[in-house]
Design an enzyme around this catalytic site. Sequence first.
Site, PDB file in Angstrom:
ATOM      1  N   ASP A  51      44.705  42.734  32.610  1.00 26.09           N
ATOM      2  CA  ASP A  51      43.822  43.091  33.707  1.00 26.09           C
ATOM      3  C   ASP A  51      43.497  44.572  33.480  1.00 26.09           C
ATOM      4  O   ASP A  51      44.143  45.440  34.029  1.00 26.09           O
ATOM      5  CB  ASP A  51      44.626  42.883  35.012  1.00 26.09           C
ATOM      6  N   ILE A  91      44.925  36.562  40.432  1.00 26.62           N
ATOM      7  CA  ILE A  91      44.757  36.596  38.977  1.00 26.62           C
ATOM      8  C   ILE A  91      46.137  36.460  38.353  1.00 26.62           C
ATOM      9  O   ILE A  91      46.468  35.453  37.758  1.00 26.62           O
ATOM     10  CB  ILE A  91      44.110  37.913  38.498  1.00 26.62           C
ATOM     11  N   THR A 100      43.837  37.133  48.422  1.00 26.57           N
ATOM     12  CA  THR A 100      43.481  37.019  49.838  1.00 26.57           C
ATOM     13  C   THR A 100      42.883  35.654  50.162  1.00 26.57           C
ATOM     14  O   THR A 100      43.167  35.071  51.212  1.00 26.57           O
ATOM     15  CB  THR A 100      42.503  38.148  50.224  1.00 26.57           C
TER      16      THR A 100
END
Lengths: 509, 509
Positions: free
Chosen positions: A272, A213, A219
């Site tokens: 976030d 993000i 990952t």
Amino acid sequence: MKNDKSSDEPHKLRLKRLGIETGQENVIFMRSDCHICRAEGLMTYARVLVRGPQGEIVATLNHVIMDGLLPAGEAGLSEQAWKSLGAKEGDPIQVRHLDPLTSLGKVRAKIFGHRLGSSDMTKIIDDVVSGRYSNVHLAGFITACASHGLDKSETVALTVSMIGAGKQIDWGGSVIVDKHCIGGLPGNRTTPIIVAIVSACGLIMPKTSSRAITSPAGTADVMETLAPVRLDLSAMRRVVDAEGGCVVWGGAVDLSPADDILIRVERALEVDSEGQLVASILSKKIAAGATHLVLDLPVGPTAKLRSKEDADKLENLLYETAVNFGLATRIIQSDGSQPVGSGIGPALEARDVLAVLTGAKAAPQDLRQRSLALSGALLELGGAAEEGSGVQLAASTLDSGRVWSKFQAICEAQGGLREPPIADYQVDIAASIAGRVTGIDNRRLSTLAKLAGAPVSPAAGIKFQVHLGQKVQTGEALMTIHAESKGELDYALDYNKSVPWIVEIEGEI
Amino acid sequence: MKNDKSSDEPHKLRLKRLGIETGQENVIFMRSDCHICRAEGLMTYARVLVRGPQGEIVATLNHVIMDGLLPAGEAGLSEQAWKSLGAKEGDPIQVRHLDPLTSLGKVRAKIFGHRLGSSDMTKIIDDVVSGRYSNVHLAGFITACASHGLDKSETVALTVSMIGAGKQIDWGGSVIVDKHCIGGLPGNRTTPIIVAIVSACGLIMPKTSSRAITSPAGTADVMETLAPVRLDLSAMRRVVDAEGGCVVWGGAVDLSPADDILIRVERALEVDSEGQLVASILSKKIAAGATHLVLDLPVGPTAKLRSKEDADKLENLLYETAVNFGLATRIIQSDGSQPVGSGIGPALEARDVLAVLTGAKAAPQDLRQRSLALSGALLELGGAAEEGSGVQLAASTLDSGRVWSKFQAICEAQGGLREPPIADYQVDIAASIAGRVTGIDNRRLSTLAKLAGAPVSPAAGIKFQVHLGQKVQTGEALMTIHAESKGELDYALDYNKSVPWIVEIEGEI
């Protein structure tokens, strides 16, 4: 769309493919002098409903005011819109004003501090997933939720809505383990190692991961340098049936598609927030069928969570929301004061993962220890190890070579293990004085890796070479910048010069 | 831009005009296989710095992935970007990544509830005006300010920043009067009448007006159906020197350009919050050189201000901010329970204005009374009438015919008085039962007028024919929808059917 007079033959245009990529907001290109724009009073930036033979989409109108690009009677679509509509060259389309979006009234209510009920949240997320929100609307929703926060019931409602807007995987009642790290710690790439450990120990861990993000690598970005990760649901099932585990990109299996849309705008804003973070994490886990979940929250002065207080608050919201969905959950707060491993960026982190898996001498011990701790917790939670013996089982399995075999098998099942790429440009950043490392700024380090090109350029990033407390000599390399292009290398070097420090060194007297 | 290696000859492209209008966000179209995209790792939706022979702009990158649109070595710009860059066909340009915007960190701080200092606000507004914010960033800033509100010092700081980012008019120490209505009341078009009254009485009122934000018409939209309003600063000065007053569009004289940018995004979000409202109003007035200001705040259940409490709060923030800038200010709270006049939409409101100015028998008396009340306040505040005698002076001047002469002279000086257009499509909405009008929903009425095409289609809107308390017969026209296209007429009719009521009628027993 009802069959009103605006859908008569004179209100049709033919599609022409232009090959323009506008990002995730659908765009339709129409001549300003076309009969539809004139009849419907459609101005540039109007939101319109476009109906083709295969379905309908919402798009933002861009006028074309010169000849050449579009012949009379034709309209173009952005590539994303072309794909969403299932368009073919020459397809007839109808275009009309988009009816006012009632769910935007709920977004406005949230902006002005009102709570969102569960049906409000469902309406908003349904409109988000069906592409009815422009980037401006998405940014308004995300900012409003971040500004006022989401309380527990709003967080549950957002999670439910996000799950409901996508697919859900049913594993037929098995124990399904999963883990998640909230991130903020460069290089903390434990997931591929953990999946291999716990599936080697007999648990089922069908891991769907996200892309970055606001970080230099997610990952999915890292795993993609080792094996294909764009598996659809049936391909993912085949891997898990065969090996007990996988590491695939969640976006390709259509779990919580709202999350993928919101994340792109969160990235542009670099926002976030807590409630959205919880809904994002749990919607993906629950949609993926998880029953047992271990969560890693790194805490440190420049980590995502800066204090124990922040971590406790997030832990509480995560735990209560997870329990609400019946998930067996264990949450671990970990040290977030410095990067983990040496690689920061997709390929560089993948090399750390390989080093730990193969037991290489140079393998980063901090990455190994963290992977064992989290694997141990999962093994205990999932019933594969007695309480208190999980870490030991994880370590012995890793050291036996069975984990590396399992990882290779998983990669092969996903489409083939591959070698992470190496960057063409590599430049060392040296210590300007001798002394002891007293501080590492994770945030600046992430920015540096991103300016070098990560995660878009998979080989780009930072090879980080020191730890807190370590002694360094003048001229000793603190880190190496890896870049795939000269331009990106220069951005990173300029940034490194412009900040007071990324690695703080206290000269010894 | 520094002269680094990325600005060598191989890093240049030639501009090709494509004629695509993308709205206010600048867009650059580049082939995904071009040498710059490859060397710099530029992805779709990246924000880039574009340098041409005449200057530089920030733009959002759209990739072109097919041949045909752009030959190798060429790049396109959206029309807005083309204009901002002062581009010519074939101009050489350089393109590079945009450095991270430090002011976005301040926007994030505001999202998470921190106050913005005056230097923070200046940095944000400077970046907004120079086009460095994408629509997502603008929406984030607007939403954060609306969510947490702006306190007095933030409101002052925003006002100062918005004034500083544009031009300011110096009238050489004269008393300059101005008025503003915060809106929310359809048809409340007093401004052209007031300007004519107070300038006929010898005061100087160089009025810069805005276009609609979320309403069916702004004063500039209405005035444009009567005379040209796109006057630059020197043209505006000539009108005011000759006639003592004018009604021009503020956007054309570059007063508070930040406001024009923010307003477009506020419109898309339909968010218009207190602190931003105050800064928007006062920055325009102060930049226009106002020294004496009357503000009209209509209050009613479906007006912008719904309660006395809301009005008092806004009045307080407006008053204190205005005083901070040394403005002599009078604020009037007025009845906001129903529309004013009969027209809603640019041309229809212009006809009401003409009726009041010419003393037509059918002239809406409510519009006349409001115009006289506000003119009276301005005449007293500006020293042209004794305290308590302003309304009387306004009325006698209006009835003498001198106001109509003054208005015609102003229109001629602005470029010529003209006839407002008439809509091709007109459909009555009739009362379905007989009874008394007990409610009028201003918000739905505005939506109806907008769906009919106002303000983009100047002849479109509503001719409203009833007042609160009036008796109506079954089948009697409550209002007439005016539209310039069949499509827009249908949207308005559909909307009218879909809401429970716009005019509430209580049947008499």
